[in-house]
Design an enzyme around this catalytic site. Structure first.
Site, mmCIF file in Angstrom:
data_model
loop_
_atom_site.group_PDB
_atom_site.id
_atom_site.type_symbol
_atom_site.label_atom_id
_atom_site.label_comp_id
_atom_site.label_asym_id
_atom_site.label_seq_id
_atom_site.Cartn_x
_atom_site.Cartn_y
_atom_site.Cartn_z
ATOM 1 N N LYS A 45 28.293 -8.222 -94.312
ATOM 2 C CA LYS A 45 27.140 -7.830 -95.128
ATOM 3 C C LYS A 45 26.654 -9.016 -95.949
ATOM 4 O O LYS A 45 27.336 -10.044 -96.070
ATOM 5 C CB LYS A 45 27.505 -6.660 -96.045
ATOM 6 C CG LYS A 45 28.547 -6.989 -97.104
ATOM 7 C CD LYS A 45 28.828 -5.797 -97.993
ATOM 8 C CE LYS A 45 29.842 -6.160 -99.080
ATOM 9 N NZ LYS A 45 30.073 -5.046 -100.026
ATOM 10 N N ARG A 141 31.924 5.361 -107.734
ATOM 11 C CA ARG A 141 30.707 4.747 -107.230
ATOM 12 C C ARG A 141 30.210 5.679 -106.138
ATOM 13 O O ARG A 141 30.114 6.881 -106.356
ATOM 14 C CB ARG A 141 31.017 3.315 -106.741
ATOM 15 C CG ARG A 141 29.798 2.426 -106.631
ATOM 16 C CD ARG A 141 30.169 0.982 -106.340
ATOM 17 N NE ARG A 141 30.871 0.815 -105.080
ATOM 18 C CZ ARG A 141 31.249 -0.359 -104.592
ATOM 19 N NH1 ARG A 141 31.001 -1.462 -105.260
ATOM 20 N NH2 ARG A 141 31.884 -0.440 -103.443
ATOM 21 N N TYR A 260 19.366 -31.128 -120.904
ATOM 22 C CA TYR A 260 18.549 -30.206 -121.680
ATOM 23 C C TYR A 260 19.310 -29.676 -122.898
ATOM 24 O O TYR A 260 20.511 -29.385 -122.815
ATOM 25 C CB TYR A 260 18.120 -29.024 -120.820
ATOM 26 C CG TYR A 260 17.059 -29.364 -119.800
ATOM 27 C CD1 TYR A 260 15.834 -29.918 -120.185
ATOM 28 C CD2 TYR A 260 17.272 -29.115 -118.448
ATOM 29 C CE1 TYR A 260 14.857 -30.223 -119.248
ATOM 30 C CE2 TYR A 260 16.301 -29.410 -117.502
ATOM 31 C CZ TYR A 260 15.097 -29.968 -117.910
ATOM 32 O OH TYR A 260 14.136 -30.260 -116.977
ATOM 33 N N MET A 312 18.089 -27.249 -112.779
ATOM 34 C CA MET A 312 17.746 -26.573 -111.529
ATOM 35 C C MET A 312 18.116 -27.400 -110.296
ATOM 36 O O MET A 312 18.605 -26.863 -109.301
ATOM 37 C CB MET A 312 16.253 -26.240 -111.493
ATOM 38 C CG MET A 312 15.830 -25.480 -110.240
ATOM 39 S SD MET A 312 14.091 -25.020 -110.238
ATOM 40 C CE MET A 312 14.071 -23.733 -111.493
#
Length: 371
Positions: A45, A141, A260, A312
């Site tokens: 999956k 679930r 950053y 990024m």
């Protein structure tokens, strides 16, 4: 895997993701021996956790004789059906209006997890297909609760080909939930499905003993090299190598800031390498200031700490102690000695998430290693 190479005079810019299909097959075979006599099956999956389901399913079908595959949605089954022509393809999220035609065309086997889905199946039965019923045993679930099962008549109960459930805490060997869920599963099987084959465990349950293996085990994360039994040494081989090239090498003067938000400040003079990979490639941003990149130096792999925020497209790391580093050299973020489990630990997450995010990224040069 031998990873040392000569430094080349070429400039590279893209990260490289290598998937060792030989180790994947070996992991599957190792797991098959551990769970015997239960039948092994492969979970592909999420596009085989991002590693491309068609590639993974094909090699398992041809080299490991796997004949049972699990996907989340029918549309995922469509991607592997041509490479596993005689296999069973089970669909964990079940069947609905959006997938009915795919089930009809390809004879996929749905997992029925609710009374509403069962009602839909009864209206749209596909001849020759016996679905799997998913029962809830403690995870809370998906799955039929026993209050739901009590409402089924004998004909309903006889329409299924397998009963399954899913463990909540199988990665913790001594967790009370394991025996609790096993007892619940045994009770439900005996009362409602005494003659059906059963599947309770995924990869982590494979290490809990024969009682948890039942008739079929759904092999996923462990097959991909992840240690799903962290209370013991990992018996699986690493299948992932992730590396990225150095774009620039620069001096960092004492007192200067990095990245950053200026979250790192140099206590003394350092040397930096800017590596062409970042959170846009699936690398967790949470390894900022705590993660590691490894570089070849004198035929050894040496650790370089990540400095500042992961951005990024780039990671900045301290290479002050790395000799002979050049622009174009590769830094390794995942390899045999620093695995998915290691980077996930440093990122404060789980290996499954790291693999899924990295595996699906389209920016990598992707290389498959196979005999």
């Amino acid at each position: 895997m031998h990873i040392f190479t000569r430094h080349l005079s070429k400039i590279f810019t893209q990260p490289v993701l290598q998937i060792n299909l030989n180790n994947l097959v070996e992991n599957y075979k190792t797991l098959s021996k551990i769970i015997a006599p239960a039948t092994p099956s492969a979970v592909v999956k999420d596009d085989a956790y991002g590693l491309r389901a068609a590639e993974v399913a094909k090699v398992l079908y041809e080299k490991a004789e796997c004949r049972n595959f699990w996907v989340a949605h029918a549309v995922e089954g469509k991607t592997i059906v041509d490479v596993v022509p005689e296999a069973n393809i089970f669909v964990l999220q079940g069947i609905g209006e959006d997938s009915l035609e795919l089930f009809k065309k390809y004879q996929f086997i749905p997992v029925i997890s609710s009374p509403e889905m069962l009602s839909y199946w009864k209206k749209h039965k596909i001849e020759g297909i016996k679905p799997i019923i998913h029962v809830e045993t403690g995870l809370n679930r998906l799955g039929f609760r026993e209050t739901d099962l009590k409402k089924l008549n004998r004909r309903d109960l006889q329409m299924f080909g397998m009963v399954m459930s899913h463990l909540a805490c199988a990665d913790e060997k001594d967790h009370f939930m394991n025996e609790h869920q096993l007892d619940n599963f045994k009770h439900i099987r005996q009362k409602y499905f005494p003659n059906l084959p059963a599947s309770l465990s995924a990869s982590d349950g494979a290490f809990l003993g024969k009682d948890f293996c039942c008739d079929m085990v759904r092999l996923g994360a462990a097959m991909y090299g992840i240690n799903t039994a962290p209370y013991r040494p990992n018996q699986m081989k690493n299948i992932i190598t992730l590396k990225a090239p150095v774009l620039q090498i620069a001096d960092l003067p004492k007192g200067d800031f990095v990245g950053y938000s200026a979250t790192y400040r140099a206590a003394d003079n350092r040397k930096l390498a800017i590596v062409s990979i970042g959170y846009g490639d699936g690398v967790p941003r949470s390894i900022s200031n705590v993660g590691k990149v490894f570089f070849e130096s004198d035929k050894k792999m040496k650790e370089a700490r990540i400095l500042g925020r992961v951005s990024m497209d780039n990671i900045i790391c301290d290479v002050s102690d790395i000799e002979n580093l050049k622009v174009g050299s590769f830094g390794y973020l995942i390899f045999d000695d620093y695995t998915l489990d290691d980077i996930a630990r440093d990122a404060g997450t789980i290996s499954y998430e790291v693999l899924s995010r990295i595996g699906k990224n389209p920016r990598f040069i992707r290389e498959y290693i196979a005999n």
